[in-house]
Motif scaffolding. Structure first.
Motif, short mmCIF file in Angstrom:
data_model
loop_
_atom_site.label_atom_id
_atom_site.label_comp_id
_atom_site.label_asym_id
_atom_site.label_seq_id
_atom_site.Cartn_x
_atom_site.Cartn_y
_atom_site.Cartn_z
N MET B 1 0.83 -1.20 0.00
CA MET B 1 0.00 0.00 0.00
C MET B 1 0.87 1.26 0.00
SD MET B 1 -3.37 0.59 2.29
CE MET B 1 -4.65 -0.58 1.85
N ASP B 2 1.99 1.13 0.71
CA ASP B 2 2.96 2.24 0.69
C ASP B 2 3.44 2.52 -0.72
OD1 ASP B 2 3.28 3.41 3.19
OD2 ASP B 2 4.39 1.67 3.93
N TYR B 286 -20.64 6.38 2.19
CA TYR B 286 -19.79 6.53 3.39
C TYR B 286 -18.70 5.47 3.53
CZ TYR B 286 -23.45 9.73 4.88
OH TYR B 286 -24.33 10.77 4.95
N GLY B 287 -18.98 4.28 3.03
CA GLY B 287 -18.02 3.18 3.24
C GLY B 287 -18.42 2.37 4.44
N PHE B 288 -18.97 1.19 4.16
CA PHE B 288 -19.45 0.34 5.24
C PHE B 288 -18.27 -0.14 6.09
CE2 PHE B 288 -22.54 -3.38 6.08
CZ PHE B 288 -23.39 -2.58 6.83
N GLY B 289 -17.15 -0.38 5.44
CA GLY B 289 -15.96 -0.84 6.16
C GLY B 289 -15.20 0.32 6.81
N LEU B 290 -15.20 1.45 6.11
CA LEU B 290 -14.51 2.64 6.63
C LEU B 290 -15.08 3.03 7.98
CD1 LEU B 290 -12.29 4.11 5.14
CD2 LEU B 290 -13.96 5.74 4.31
N HIS B 291 -16.37 2.73 8.19
CA HIS B 291 -17.03 3.09 9.43
C HIS B 291 -17.18 1.89 10.38
CE1 HIS B 291 -18.03 7.29 8.42
NE2 HIS B 291 -17.78 6.83 7.21
N ALA B 292 -16.47 0.82 10.06
CA ALA B 292 -16.44 -0.33 10.98
C ALA B 292 -15.31 -0.08 11.97
CB ALA B 292 -16.23 -1.63 10.20
N LEU B 293 -15.67 0.35 13.15
CA LEU B 293 -14.70 0.79 14.14
C LEU B 293 -14.28 -0.40 15.02
CD1 LEU B 293 -16.52 4.17 14.74
CD2 LEU B 293 -14.36 3.81 13.52
N PRO B 294 -13.27 -0.23 15.86
CA PRO B 294 -12.80 -1.37 16.65
C PRO B 294 -13.91 -1.97 17.51
CG PRO B 294 -11.21 0.42 16.74
CD PRO B 294 -12.43 0.96 16.06
N ASP B 316 -4.72 10.88 1.99
CA ASP B 316 -3.50 11.22 1.24
C ASP B 316 -2.83 9.96 0.69
OD1 ASP B 316 -2.52 10.04 3.50
OD2 ASP B 316 -1.18 11.70 4.08
N GLY B 317 -3.47 8.81 0.91
CA GLY B 317 -2.93 7.57 0.37
C GLY B 317 -2.08 6.78 1.34
N THR B 318 -1.78 7.35 2.51
CA THR B 318 -0.94 6.61 3.46
C THR B 318 -1.77 5.54 4.16
OG1 THR B 318 -1.39 8.21 5.20
CG2 THR B 318 0.63 8.53 3.92
N PRO B 319 -1.17 4.37 4.39
CA PRO B 319 -1.90 3.30 5.07
C PRO B 319 -1.98 3.52 6.57
CG PRO B 319 0.32 2.57 4.45
CD PRO B 319 0.18 3.97 3.94
N TYR B 320 -3.07 3.06 7.16
CA TYR B 320 -3.16 3.04 8.62
C TYR B 320 -3.89 1.78 9.05
CZ TYR B 320 -8.03 4.59 8.11
OH TYR B 320 -9.34 4.68 7.77
#
Lengths: 639, 639
Positions: B1-2, B286-294, B316-320
């Protein structure tokens, strides 16, 4: 029960008789509702259904004085449930018939290997009038415990169950081989193939014991619920006086006066001579409770379950104990009762979740081949889920075929699925009708149809359309004969119009259907008329002590004149009355290879769900799990 | 991803850009199916959706070489998912607008107590054309974490999300009070009322650890199943290459190439100005996964769960790393996989029951107020159950009313239920559409409609009617646009016509709907056209790499020209082809007092169930529980 037994014996004064049902008579509802702990109990009576000299008797027996009152039963068609003793003794009737024995031998089966089971004949008119019949179907028990997979196809022994005399032998299948035994047994120690075992068992553990108590043998108290739990030979399990605590006031509030499975209908879909009559009414013909056999601890119910026995009457009226008929356990399946994570946008990282714990009361009725698991599940949020699971053995038809390439393209001649060599799983349905005497905050309730329908904005909004709620209170029974429709949906509420919340909504419970099925039989076909409770999914009737069994008091060979449809068609007023809700749960079953030789469990059910009954979420203040409070477990020494 | 990040940065060469999605590109299906362990992997690529200078970019980035290919995206209407960074930054936009600040102050709210959340505006024509908008709705966060219960009703701040410029302020609610904070908080330490705790906790315990392994980070192996489990920012969880072991041969057999939730549709049913646009598409907008929190261990998932992290890309494209996004656990809920008691009539007392154990993969998406729990549950009998549970917070509308006696008889003006003082729970629906690329024993499959219909015996039987099975293979897509009907039912099978069992039945899986709902919106209404996947419950399309998102690739402000309905209307051949099954699960939600201030979980789902796939019951040989093998547990020391 012993006292009732003596009184019945005296009543019949030496004549031969059979007791088909002996239970406590349903007491007057008003007396029960008025009664408070500490007051003397109303006089207790037994309700007895017996048969003597080919006549049905409906008796009431005073349990204090032993007096017997006989009620007129001659005007109702049909017969009472078969007794276990009748079923057992009629099994031997065929063997005294030389034609039968010849037929069996001609099929290459040793008579010592034959077991015949008595099936109800249904009612189709003349042939079933005037005498009480069973149709015996026979199997070879050779080389398998799963003899159902080895039918002697086409042999039906019509027998008078009052006399055990064979009336007729139907013989239609002599060209059909007996299916093989190989691969049919399901017993752990007998079946072929390696046992599949997960190396690390997963278990529901509660080392501190249950959170429920059972007082006075039948009164269950758990969390915010209390209810009376009673085994019944016909209904299986009867839930009475279910009440839930209001977290605002601490008061116990009425939810349901009584709930039970009233009737079952299991029509098979093969019109041929050895099969057309298979249109069973498992509660009224056999006794859903009578066939609820002892549960298997650890496997029918989890380790934390407690068991309850039943006391039933034998056919001579003597009581006996059916052990472990019901289990009660707290269920935690890893789900959340509610949860929310607040996205950290607003500066607050909040994550709150609460475990969902419920209380299950379970029985399993084994009606010959089939097993019905019935769960009444009480949730802390006020919801009651009723679930029926189907498992056990699919009844099959012998056939010449061993491969579908031998069958005509559409396969219609099979009336089912070729499951294995020479075995067809015949298409059938299951319907279970539930009697639900809802008393939401008292007995006077109304039935509210919360209809959802398309509405148009007519240019007043950028939106063209939306979904509008239109509420209608049912005035009479016909307003509450409900067929469910996905594209014309409603919610169905039982409300108490006299009990409004602080913000003015009436207290209510709604019935929430899940997956279900509707009967496709012709409404004028005899089996459908007898089981007319499947004409609608929901019905509402005014409370009437005599309207308990939706397929009729005497379901066996009944003609269909004493059913929920007939009662409901009187169209009595039901608004702000003591009303009973009826729900019919259905399953279509097109068997598949996976159902052979024993069927993986299939479930469905429905919910009774509080709707504006509580002022707010009643489990808002339930505690989360914390590591230090959970059980401390280790691998067993034997592992 | 980097590596992808670097390539994207280079591609935009110093221009400002936002990465809206960066995931591994879906590899060629044939290459995946051909690939065998030990062979070199196909070249891996990233699929990137970005935005720069008010233009959508669809890019493919080679992960070895870093080469970037740009695909034409100009012909598709709509915009990519909002990024989390955009959502966060646009929240502050209103406060730089003097009119907004004046409006808030005029409502008696301190600006420091205000939080505004960005909601998607839908698409209704001219007003949403040509620029990317959010509609911000504001709440006071004073005195409660549950600010959703304190709306500043009627204020909608229309904002350009590309520039963070306020476009318009809608102000319709200045006569409506802010509902009170009291009783709204749900946090354990803050909410009022005593905590309710059962004294004896009940837990799922498995001290020996799980029976599953996770290989190569994503390949899950459990019992007879294996599948690939991948977090995805848009779909949430993607299940790939699900295979089940055949107990007869030991071979792993293909079931499903890929399954995921493709789109959600959540229309609110209030046509007024501050509400009409609420027709959310939670995955595409919104993104079903983007809003899947811990997940919260012990409460979101049971004690025996293991957790999996996700790696997502920032704007910005950086992975987290999104930690604990998925949990995996074995479920045992006290039920039987199958059971049978043989009535002792036949001389044999047999009682056999087997515990039902399954594997659950779970994620929870928290889309602002609402929480969606999505479970993929794999059963040892070959069944896959997909369950969606709704909980979290119902979005409410402020109102002047505090009691229903102030409202016109039919209450239609509320468009919902008065839940508490000054709070209306607005009626709405939830639809979740699943992409199910079934590959039953290989990729060429057919869709079989097993229609159940009434048949007449025409005097050839004492029965008048029965239910007949009529099987039809769908030739083209329009044959497989299915509306479910209770009184005109079918089973829906995906079969492999090329793989027949020993007795000649084609291997199949059926989709088994449970409780569901159908959209009542007008089919020509813009929100319905954009979410036309709700026009039918079941669809079947030929596999096409570009047809993954049933509401369109760019769902945000889309016009509805890139949907499942449009694809399916091409009416392509689907017989004996690589086909994709789509199922839409629906819920109508008429809120009730119990949903306040946080909503008890409501669930439904569907099954994918083997039908003539196995030669016999695949769990026939599962082991029963025995006491000596279960965990040894004791009460915790702290109790």
């Amino acid at each position: 029960m012993d006292r009732a037994h003596g009184a019945i014996k005296a009543f019949f004064a030496g004549k031969a008789y059979g007791v088909h049902s002996l239970v406590l008579e349903e007491p007057d509802k008003e007396a029960v509702r008025r009664w408070r702990r500490g007051q003397p109990l109303p006089l207790r009576k037994a309700s007895v259904i017996a048969r003597a000299a080919r006549t049905n008797y409906v008796l009431t027996v005073g349990l204090e004085g032993g007096e017997v009152t006989q009620h007129d039963a001659a005007h109702i068609s049909g017969y009472p449930m078969l007794t276990l003793e009748e079923m057992e003794s009629v099994m031997y009737a065929p063997f005294s018939n030389a034609d039968f024995n010849r037929t069996i031998l001609s099929r290459g089966v040793d008579l010592a290997d034959v077991a015949c089971l008595p099936f109800s004949p249904g009612w189709f008119g003349e042939a079933e009038n005037g005498r009480r019949l069973v149709k015996l179907e026979c199997f070879t028990i050779k080389d398998t415990a799963n003899f159902y997979m080895r039918p002697i196809e086409g042999v039906i022994v019509v027998t008078d169950v009052d006399t055990n005399q064979v009336v007729e032998i139907v013989e239609k299948g002599n060209h059909i081989p007996i299916p093989k035994a190989e691969g049919t047994d399901y017993r752990l120690d007998v079946a072929n193939g390696a046992v599949i075992k997960l190396k690390s068992p997963v278990s529901i553990e509660q080392p501190n014991g249950p959170n429920f108590v059972i007082e006075e043998e039948h009164l269950v108290k758990w969390a915010n619920w209390e209810f009376h739990l009673k085994p019944d030979p016909r209904a299986g399990v009867v839930i009475s006086l279910a009440k839930v605590r209001d977290p605002e006031t601490g008061a116990m509030r009425d939810v349901m006066y009584q709930g039970f499975s009233s009737e079952l209908f299991v029509p098979y879909m093969d019109p041929e001579e050895a099969w057309y009559f298979k249109t069973y009414m498992d509660a009224g013909e056999y006794g859903f409770g009578l066939h609820a056999l002892p549960l298997e601890p650890l496997n029918d119910c989890p380790r934390n379950a407690k068991y309850m026995d039943a006391v039933f009457a034998a056919s001579d009226g003597t009581p006996y104990v059916r052990s472990n008929m019901i289990c009660l356990f707290e269920r935690y399946a890893g789900d959340a009762a509610w949860r929310h994570t607040e996205n950290p946008f607003t500066g607050q990282m909040i994550r709150e979740a609460r475990p969902k714990i419920s209380l299950v009361a379970r029985m399993v009725a084994s009606l010959a081949n089939y097993d019905y698991v019935v769960d009444w599940e009480f949730h802390a949020d006020g919801l009651i889920n009723v679930k029926v699971s189907l498992t056990g053995i699919v009844i099959v038809k012998g056939t010449n075929y061993v491969n579908m390439n031998q069958v005509n393209e559409d396969g219609a001649e099979l009336y089912g699925t070729l499951l294995s060599d020479n075995i067809v799983g015949v298409v059938h349905d299951h319907y279970i009708n539930f009697y639900l005497d809802m008393d939401v905050d008292g007995s006077d309730n109304s039935f509210l149809n919360v209809h959802l329908q398309r509405a148009y904005t007519n240019g007043k909004s950028p939106r063209k359309s939306f979904m509008k709620v239109n509420k209608t209170v049912a005035k009479t029974e016909k307003d509450a004969q409900i067929k469910l429709k996905l594209t014309d949906p409603s919610e169905f509420h039982v409300i108490n119009p006299n009990k409004k919340s602080r913000v003015g909504n009436p207290a209510g419970y709604k019935v929430v259907p899940a997956g279900t099925a509707a009967s496709l039989l012709d409404p004028t076909d005899a089996p459908q008329m007898r089981n007319a409770f499947t004409n609608n999914q929901i019905w509402v009737t005014p409370y009437n002590r005599s309207e308990r069994w939706s397929g009729g008091l005497f379901a066996y060979q009944s003609h269909g004149e004493d059913t929920l449809q007939v009662w409901s068609d009187r169209d009595r007023p039901i608004e702000n009355k003591d009303i009973v809700l009826w729900y019919t749960l259905g399953f279509h079953h097109v068997p598949c290879q996976e159902d052979y030789p024993i069927m993986p469990t299939v479930s469905s059910g429905f919910d009774l769900k509080p709707v504006n009954f509580f002022l707010r979420n009643p489990v808002l203040r339930i505690a989360p799990y914390v590591e230090s409070e959970l059980p401390v477990c280790k691998t067993p020494a034997s592992a």
